[in-house]
Scaffold this active site. Sequence first.
Site, PDB file in Angstrom:
ATOM      1  N   CYS A  60      -0.779 -24.329 106.520  1.00  0.00           N
ATOM      2  CA  CYS A  60      -1.594 -23.833 107.637  1.00  0.00           C
ATOM      3  C   CYS A  60      -1.482 -22.318 107.794  1.00  0.00           C
ATOM      4  CB  CYS A  60      -1.142 -24.473 108.958  1.00  0.00           C
ATOM      5  SG  CYS A  60      -0.536 -26.154 108.851  1.00  0.00           S
ATOM      6  N   CYS A 133      -2.395 -22.996 113.089  1.00  0.00           N
ATOM      7  CA  CYS A 133      -1.850 -24.328 113.295  1.00  0.00           C
ATOM      8  C   CYS A 133      -1.961 -24.710 114.762  1.00  0.00           C
ATOM      9  CB  CYS A 133      -0.402 -24.394 112.810  1.00  0.00           C
ATOM     10  SG  CYS A 133       0.187 -26.095 112.561  1.00  0.00           S
ATOM     11  N   ASP A 134      -1.667 -25.971 115.050  1.00  0.00           N
ATOM     12  CA  ASP A 134      -2.021 -26.599 116.329  1.00  0.00           C
ATOM     13  C   ASP A 134      -1.662 -25.772 117.554  1.00  0.00           C
ATOM     14  OD1 ASP A 134      -2.624 -28.561 114.546  1.00  0.00           O
ATOM     15  OD2 ASP A 134      -1.509 -30.147 115.536  1.00  0.00           O
ATOM     16  N   LYS A 135      -0.399 -25.328 117.680  1.00  0.00           N
ATOM     17  CA  LYS A 135       0.037 -24.641 118.894  1.00  0.00           C
ATOM     18  C   LYS A 135      -0.151 -23.144 118.806  1.00  0.00           C
ATOM     19  CE  LYS A 135       1.139 -28.705 120.006  1.00  0.00           C
ATOM     20  NZ  LYS A 135       0.862 -29.257 118.665  1.00  0.00           N
ATOM     21  N   CYS A 205      -4.765 -28.695 108.658  1.00  0.00           N
ATOM     22  CA  CYS A 205      -5.177 -30.069 108.360  1.00  0.00           C
ATOM     23  C   CYS A 205      -6.694 -30.223 108.435  1.00  0.00           C
ATOM     24  CB  CYS A 205      -4.513 -31.033 109.333  1.00  0.00           C
ATOM     25  SG  CYS A 205      -2.717 -31.037 109.228  1.00  0.00           S
ATOM     26  N   GLU A 455       4.356 -35.414 119.620  1.00  0.00           N
ATOM     27  CA  GLU A 455       3.243 -36.219 119.126  1.00  0.00           C
ATOM     28  C   GLU A 455       3.785 -37.454 118.414  1.00  0.00           C
ATOM     29  OE1 GLU A 455       0.708 -33.866 116.665  1.00  0.00           O
ATOM     30  OE2 GLU A 455      -0.100 -32.724 118.343  1.00  0.00           O
ATOM     31  N   SER A 481      -1.365 -36.826 117.926  1.00  0.00           N
ATOM     32  CA  SER A 481      -2.021 -35.899 117.021  1.00  0.00           C
ATOM     33  C   SER A 481      -3.528 -36.091 117.085  1.00  0.00           C
ATOM     34  CB  SER A 481      -1.539 -36.158 115.587  1.00  0.00           C
ATOM     35  OG  SER A 481      -2.389 -35.552 114.648  1.00  0.00           O
TER      36      SER A 481
END
Length: 578
Positions: A60, A133-135, A205, A455, A481
């Site tokens: 990522c 990435c996610d956060k 992802c 998650e 997720s």
Amino acid sequence: MTIRKPDGTWDKSKLPSRHVTEGPARAPHRSYYYAMGLGSREIAQPFVGVASCWNEAAPCNTALMRQAHAVSAGVKQAGATPREFCTITVTDGVAMGHEGMRSSLVSREVIADSVELTMRGHGYDALVGVAGCDKSLPGMMMAMLRLNIPSVFIYGGSILPGRWRGRDVTVQDIFEGVGKFSAGQMSLEDLCDLEQHACPGDGACGGQYTANTMACVSEAIGLALPLSAALPAAYESRDQYARASGEAVVRLLEQNIRPRDICTREAFENAAVVVAATGGSTNGALHLPAMAHECGIEFSLRDVVEIARRTPYIADLMPGGRFPAKAMGEAGGMPMLLKTLLDAGFIHGDVMTVTGKTMRENLKDVVWRGDQEVIRPANNPLSPTGGVVGLWGSLAPDGAVVKVAGLQHRVHRGPARVFDGEEACFAAVEARDYKEGDVLVIRYEGPRGGPGMREMLSTTAAIYGQGISDKVALITDGRFSGATRGLCIGHVGPEAQVGGPIALVKDGDIISIDADAGVIDLEVDPIELENRKRHWKPRQTDYGSGAIWKFAQGVGPAHLGAVTHPGMAGERKVYADI
């Protein structure tokens, strides 16, 4: 307003960097800049922080440094001085399924805090944030809204899909492969072969999971340039968007356009529409309230899901749909999606964006493409309501959230099977130690009780891989997720650690769920629950010191974003005006 002088130089009299570059008293400060190769002209220009979440923790983030350098080139071309720095990222794909996931949501706060502190400490005038990435995406945008200096966000890009036995695959297929292996439906050799083909290179992802959901939000809310979220990380043509982002932030400086001018209540509503329309991650309902908190806008879980209730689901993206993230860009990206939503009256067109133009102006030349299948017209949706649903009831007085995009199993009633923590539930699932009809309850995984609100992808993917996700439900005060599939309800509040009803559930209690009606109830007599509450005590966690302990002491409830400070409500003076 900050302006350039007739000779092309800048008036820095109201910029933060004047505190480190102007006047005889700042000669020691300037000496450091000369030491780094800057000349007097560069020192006299505005300083633009270029914040990158680069690291080698996961793919990522591995393309972010390249793009940060491209941002710097754009800043220089536009006549300002870039100052690159890095902050952390905790990558969920690696943190998932073990104690490392407790660091994930905490990292959002650390990212926002560390960017804030770097900008404050060095007096930078504007910010370009590069995240993948996610956060790191919401964390970076939270810092922009907190500082309120001219800012542009750019996503690092998604990963290309892998190819395995003639079909596109993503990391989700591997998580679900673990479940198939435990159910005897996949050999160990096939699982090992799949893991070597699913992730072919740089990027986040490759489905409409949390990273891509928040990337779409960055454009919808106006903080990112149009189409900048679309291209995969591996494409070097992404660098053109990075360079353009560097040029754009200098124009924002000239025009004194700040994030809070852009991220109005209407802009947050646009962002929630896009989360719903793309079948995005339930984490959008956590991050949008946290971002709004930074700029004094009340925007809770209830706001997010109410908007989703009236928004059509139109993007046919994994995991609920057919296509990987790459296909979204090929179909026209966010401009194509926003155009059909605007024309149908689902988004506000008069909000400002980082182009210096309104959303409507940005989209005026976008032409609908009938040759693509990824984005449906708003008047011909995959379903008439959005991909995220809120639930309230006796089990979740503060609400809960479930992703329903592509989900047929929306109503369930069954006996509770209670687990204090994810590991116990995963072990039971892996051993097939549960029954069809059960409601698996994972508690003490909330923001305070986890701590960290982990998650649960390992568990949900294993259930899906075993082929019975339509026969059971899973609820938790933790998170899921964006890759989660099945009737999986998260963010149940109040959480167990503060004595919410989820803390009082016992094995065998009947739980009823109706995602269509937005209801989640614990069918236990209130008098019995009161008796259980008298005997209940909060659990002592394993974290008595350190960053995770600090997070747990101050974190608020999930339905308000799990924030850790007062936000704009407690603000005395905004950084941009120091």
